[in-house]
Design a protein around this motif. Structure first.
Motif, PDB file in Angstrom:
ATOM      1  N   THR A 101      43.349  37.292  36.761  1.00 22.55           N
ATOM      2  CA  THR A 101      44.258  37.715  37.797  1.00 22.55           C
ATOM      3  C   THR A 101      43.734  39.081  37.751  1.00 22.55           C
ATOM      4  OG1 THR A 101      45.834  38.331  35.978  1.00 22.55           O
ATOM      5  CG2 THR A 101      46.067  36.278  37.235  1.00 22.55           C
ATOM      6  N   LEU A 102      44.070  39.691  38.990  1.00 27.72           N
ATOM      7  CA  LEU A 102      43.599  41.106  39.122  1.00 27.72           C
ATOM      8  C   LEU A 102      44.633  42.282  38.599  1.00 27.72           C
ATOM      9  CD1 LEU A 102      42.861  40.987  43.027  1.00 27.72           C
ATOM     10  CD2 LEU A 102      41.129  41.775  41.165  1.00 27.72           C
ATOM     11  N   SER A 123      54.146  34.783  43.943  1.00 30.37           N
ATOM     12  CA  SER A 123      53.391  34.369  42.675  1.00 30.37           C
ATOM     13  C   SER A 123      52.152  35.321  42.677  1.00 30.37           C
ATOM     14  CB  SER A 123      53.308  32.958  42.567  1.00 30.37           C
ATOM     15  OG  SER A 123      52.673  32.555  43.705  1.00 30.37           O
ATOM     16  N   GLU A 124      51.797  35.581  41.361  1.00 29.90           N
ATOM     17  CA  GLU A 124      50.482  36.389  41.137  1.00 29.90           C
ATOM     18  C   GLU A 124      49.400  35.248  41.421  1.00 29.90           C
ATOM     19  OE1 GLU A 124      48.964  39.273  37.586  1.00 29.90           O
ATOM     20  OE2 GLU A 124      50.082  37.549  36.935  1.00 29.90           O
ATOM     21  N   GLU A 125      48.473  36.077  42.246  1.00 30.16           N
ATOM     22  CA  GLU A 125      47.184  35.293  42.649  1.00 30.16           C
ATOM     23  C   GLU A 125      46.180  35.018  41.584  1.00 30.16           C
ATOM     24  OE1 GLU A 125      47.364  33.924  45.652  1.00 30.16           O
ATOM     25  OE2 GLU A 125      47.989  35.409  47.145  1.00 30.16           O
ATOM     26  N   MET A 126      45.883  33.998  41.524  1.00 27.60           N
ATOM     27  CA  MET A 126      45.076  33.516  40.232  1.00 27.60           C
ATOM     28  C   MET A 126      43.776  32.711  40.586  1.00 27.60           C
ATOM     29  SD  MET A 126      46.534  31.778  36.968  1.00 27.60           S
ATOM     30  CE  MET A 126      47.883  33.121  36.579  1.00 27.60           C
ATOM     31  N   TRP A 127      42.501  33.094  39.835  1.00 30.72           N
ATOM     32  CA  TRP A 127      41.339  32.293  40.079  1.00 30.72           C
ATOM     33  C   TRP A 127      41.238  31.468  38.951  1.00 30.72           C
ATOM     34  CZ3 TRP A 127      42.116  37.076  42.224  1.00 30.72           C
ATOM     35  CH2 TRP A 127      41.569  37.336  43.531  1.00 30.72           C
ATOM     36  N   TYR A 128      40.865  30.107  39.092  1.00 37.58           N
ATOM     37  CA  TYR A 128      40.561  29.080  38.145  1.00 37.58           C
ATOM     38  C   TYR A 128      39.136  28.927  38.020  1.00 37.58           C
ATOM     39  CZ  TYR A 128      45.875  28.615  38.301  1.00 37.58           C
ATOM     40  OH  TYR A 128      46.879  28.691  38.188  1.00 37.58           O
ATOM     41  N   TYR A 129      38.613  28.727  36.891  1.00 44.74           N
ATOM     42  CA  TYR A 129      37.067  28.449  36.708  1.00 44.74           C
ATOM     43  C   TYR A 129      37.199  27.154  35.609  1.00 44.74           C
ATOM     44  CZ  TYR A 129      35.729  32.719  39.147  1.00 44.74           C
ATOM     45  OH  TYR A 129      35.603  33.598  39.896  1.00 44.74           O
ATOM     46  N   PRO A 158      42.195  32.414  45.590  1.00 45.02           N
ATOM     47  CA  PRO A 158      43.009  32.683  46.733  1.00 45.02           C
ATOM     48  C   PRO A 158      41.948  33.359  47.843  1.00 45.02           C
ATOM     49  CG  PRO A 158      43.284  34.421  44.795  1.00 45.02           C
ATOM     50  CD  PRO A 158      42.490  33.028  44.257  1.00 45.02           C
ATOM     51  N   THR A 159      42.363  33.591  48.915  1.00 45.65           N
ATOM     52  CA  THR A 159      41.478  34.186  49.841  1.00 45.65           C
ATOM     53  C   THR A 159      41.824  35.380  50.354  1.00 45.65           C
ATOM     54  OG1 THR A 159      42.699  33.116  51.834  1.00 45.65           O
ATOM     55  CG2 THR A 159      40.984  31.811  50.825  1.00 45.65           C
ATOM     56  N   ASP A 160      43.132  35.985  49.861  1.00 52.25           N
ATOM     57  CA  ASP A 160      43.540  37.287  50.404  1.00 52.25           C
ATOM     58  C   ASP A 160      44.440  38.129  49.356  1.00 52.25           C
ATOM     59  OD1 ASP A 160      44.127  39.296  52.283  1.00 52.25           O
ATOM     60  OD2 ASP A 160      45.783  38.493  53.088  1.00 52.25           O
ATOM     61  N   ALA A 161      43.965  38.212  48.122  1.00 55.78           N
ATOM     62  CA  ALA A 161      44.306  38.788  46.917  1.00 55.78           C
ATOM     63  C   ALA A 161      44.264  40.176  46.974  1.00 55.78           C
ATOM     64  CB  ALA A 161      44.046  38.184  45.626  1.00 55.78           C
ATOM     65  N   GLN A 162      44.994  41.073  46.384  1.00 55.57           N
ATOM     66  CA  GLN A 162      45.316  42.653  46.475  1.00 55.57           C
ATOM     67  C   GLN A 162      45.168  43.080  44.907  1.00 55.57           C
ATOM     68  OE1 GLN A 162      48.279  44.540  48.498  1.00 55.57           O
ATOM     69  NE2 GLN A 162      47.158  44.183  50.719  1.00 55.57           N
ATOM     70  N   ARG A 163      44.266  44.048  44.795  1.00 54.33           N
ATOM     71  CA  ARG A 163      44.552  44.837  43.746  1.00 54.33           C
ATOM     72  C   ARG A 163      44.944  46.408  43.993  1.00 54.33           C
ATOM     73  NH1 ARG A 163      40.329  48.430  41.013  1.00 54.33           N
ATOM     74  NH2 ARG A 163      41.359  49.128  38.952  1.00 54.33           N
TER      75      ARG A 163
END
Length: 718
Positions: free
Chosen positions: A533-534, A567-573, A588-593
């Motif tokens: 997560t960012l 919800s918090e945008e999350m990447w899964y590997y 996600p395709t549109d997450a912000q930091r």
């Protein structure tokens, strides 16, 4: 958060349909009263751009009676009847609003059919608000109903649907709650969840079984969640029994009392006068009524002022001590707490302000804890000023540390001191903890909103009492870069240990939070996964205040108190064994930091490949107002405010092609005062520009004889 162009922002502002900035000033129907403001109100009269215009009118109490929206067609302003309306109010003899109805309008702005309406009904200690709206078949049906208890808590919520084909009303969802005291007033408090949980006695959510399960009877709905707490006194003991139900079964609301079962029980043995618990036993049960696991038991001792002296926890129901807390007090001050309030304080369930942590029963002078099983123990002293405020203290902690195989145990003692500061309202603004042994400093800054409500806290680390301070989460940047520089380029990231077994992943480099694990067999990674997560260390500034001053009739109702938080945008590997490397499973395709940079707030937008595709920079003035948004793909938005206020005066969009769209906001002073009587005035003397008829409609000049409101006074025109 916004990453759209100003054209969309202006459209939202022009429509003014309960955007977040508008919702903050909503006045619930049940709180609307026929009371004229005794001070001038600055109210928004008109919003206008080159293509849109919206005009507002108010009654003598400051509530909106008319919203007229215009679009420009062939250089002429044409009324948009879909977004325009008029509304009327009904007040009872006590001046309480009992109904509000909004009407559609025709092209001339005259009211026609009902658009929506709301009614208020008081039943005993409960106040109901019911809302109705127009459906596509031009019929009006109930859409929502809310009930509030004597403390203002929302205790029932019914959301309705309407099937136009079958012409049937039905309940979509139902919530029912019961509290032991006020809860909703703490909605913005940092400890709202614990306060709500501590005072929640009944919690039920239910819904129809499927889209075809039409019913207007709540007892026919199917239970989704259920919790019930019953406090009962038996002989010299007090019990708090919690009940639940089997959620895997289809249980209706009407049968819940038969189907529920006791899941836990807290038993309190009370002192001689029944004001404090001296023994507590906690038991958990399965559906058959059998006790699950070991009981938990505590004993409490109190001084003659009702302040806690000791809290001893035992192993099960035995007399063997698990841990012990002890307290002394600095003076004779004692909080006046009932039995139930004292029990809540034992669970730290009433912390309204940060300092309440140290004022549960009185001003603590010393405290100590001792975990008997592992030998961990600690002592603290507290220092208070003449105003009864905690200003500092010292602490000592001792624990036993062992090697990997629990060998070579050693006793380690850590010492430290604390300093505390306060804001102008007398509440804790910050707390600095200095570990003398570790030679480090940590700071907690307590955040309050404009109403003085404690909403959150921020943690920092530093090198001295005076800082400099670095937000937690950012400190690891340098270490992370160093690790990356020394790691072989061919080694997959996060694979730091190739010894056989399972290895965890936990990395925080200031931009990403990473958690996961991987497995190694014979020196080869055989599987694993991680998620990222960012790390945002700031928030996107709120939209400018193009809304109105209180008290005003809301354009929309209160926001749902249970509205889902994004919800918090999350990447899964996952570990691809064929490639011998990590592979993206989903992102996600549109997450912000969002973070601070050179005094500005910056929002980077990432795609699923973790690439920054665009950036928005937000610039604030010295008063913390948003004055510019700049887009990396071109264009910006600037905001100008009414002098001395937070009210938006002008917004200007400059697009990437340098085209501009300007929106102006116009305000005026409205002075409503209680009239001393009805004055007489001739129509040809009626030159005062601020006129209202008795329906609250603003007019240029009176067109007929009768009573009007002029500058807050009733006048008779003849």
């Amino acid at each position: 958060m916004r990453n759209s162009t100003l054209l969309l922002a202006i459209a939202s502002a022009m429509l003014l349909q309960a955007a977040p900035a508008v919702a903050q000033n909503n006045v619930p129907i049940r709180k609307i009263k026929a009371v004229k403001p005794t001070t001038e109100l600055t109210l928004l009269d008109r919003v206008e751009s080159d293509t849109h215009k919206k005009i507002y009118q108010y009654n003598e109490y400051g509530y909106i009676t008319s919203v007229m929206e215009y679009n420009k067609e062939a250089e002429q302003w044409v009324l948009n009847t879909d977004n325009s309306y008029r509304q009327e109010y009904v007040f009872n003899a006590a001046g309480q609003c009992t109904a509000r109805t909004a009407f559609n309008v025709d092209k001339a702005g005259n009211k026609t059919t009902e658009k929506n309406k709301a009614k208020v009904e008081v039943i005993g200690d409960t106040t109901w608000e019911r809302y109705y709206k127009e459906y596509p078949d031009s019929t009006t049906h109930i859409s929502e109903a809310y009930a509030y208890d004597k403390w203002g808590n929302r205790v029932e919520e019914i959301l309705y649907g309407y099937d136009g084909y079958n012409r049937m009303e039905f309940i979509r969802s139902y919530k029912k709650r019961e509290y032991s005291g006020p809860v909703d007033i703490y909605a913005d408090n940092a400890n709202y969840t614990s306060i709500e949980r501590g005072r929640l006695l009944y919690d039920l959510t239910a819904k129809g079984q499927d889209d075809y399960h039409y019913t207007m009877n709540t007892n026919d709905l199917y239970v989704d969640e259920f919790r019930k707490v019953v406090w009962q006194t038996e002989n010299d003991k007090l019990y708090a029994r919690e009940y639940g139900c089997n959620r895997s079964l289809e249980i209706t609301v009407g049968s819940i009392e038969r189907e529920m079962w006791k899941s836990s029980e807290r038993e309190f043995i009370l002192n001689a006068d029944g004001t404090r618990p001296v023994r507590e036993t906690i038991r958990s049960y399965d559906e058959t009524g059998e006790v699950m696991g070991d009981n938990i038991s505590h004993s409490y001792t109190w001084d003659n002022l009702g302040r806690l002296l000791s809290n001893i926890r035992y192993k099960g129901t035995s007399s063997e001590i698990s841990y012990k807390d002890e307290y002394t007090y600095a003076d004779d001050y004692a909080k006046k707490l009932s039995l139930r309030e004292a029990i809540a304080e034992l669970s730290c369930g009433n912390q309204i302000y940060p300092e309440d942590e140290f004022l549960q029963f009185g001003r603590i002078a010393t405290s100590s804890y001792n975990y008997v099983a592992d030998g961990d123990k600690g002592e603290s002293t507290y220092e208070w000023n003449a105003n009864g405020q905690l200003i500092g203290g010292t602490w000592t902690e001792t624990c036993t540390q062992s090697g990997p195989d629990n060998d070579n145990p050693t006793t380690v003692t850590d010492r430290g001191e604390i300093r505390v500061g306060y804001n102008a309202d007398g509440h804790m603004a910050w707390k600095i903890d200095h570990s003398i042994t570790e030679s480090d400093f940590s700071k907690i800054e307590y955040i309050y909103n404009k109403e003085g409500v404690w909403t959150s806290e921020v943690e920092y680390s530093g090198d001295s009492w005076d800082g400099p301070w670095t937000k937690e989460g950012e400190w690891g940047n340098a270490r992370a870069r160093k690790r990356l520089a020394t790691r072989a380029a061919t080694t997959p990231k996060f694979i730091d240990d190739l010894t056989d077994g399972s290895h965890s992943i936990e990395k925080h480099d200031g931009v990403w939070n990473t958690y996961g694990n991987y497995n190694v067999t014979d020196g080869v990674v055989t599987g694993g996964g991680y998620q990222q997560t960012l790390i945002s260390t700031a928030s996107v500034p709120a939209n400018p205040a193009y809304n109105y001053t209180d008290p005003l009739m809301p354009l929309e109702r209160e926001e749902d108190e249970d509205a889902e938080v994004a919800s918090e945008e999350m990447w899964y590997y996952y570990w691809n064994t064929d490639k011998g490397d990590w592979e993206l499973d989903w992102g996600p395709t549109d997450a912000q930091r969002v973070y601070e940079n050179d005094g500005n707030i910056v929002a980077d937008i990432y795609d699923r490949n973790q690439t920054i595709v665009s950036t928005i920079t937000y610039r604030l003035d010295d008063d913390g107002r948003l004055i510019e948004e700049t887009y990396s793909k071109g264009g910006n938005i600037t905001y100008e405010y009414l002098p001395g206020t937070n009210y938006l005066l002008e917004s200007v969009e400059t697009a990437a092609d340098n085209s501009r769209n300007v929106c102006h906001y116009y305000y005026s002073k409205h002075n409503y005062v209680d009239p001393t009587g009805i004055e007489s005035i001739k129509r040809n003397d009626a030159s005062t520009p601020v006129w209202y008829d008795l329906q609250g409609r603003r007019i240029t000049t009176p067109t007929s004889k009768g009573i009007y409101i002029v500058n807050g006074k009733k006048v008779m025109v003849h």
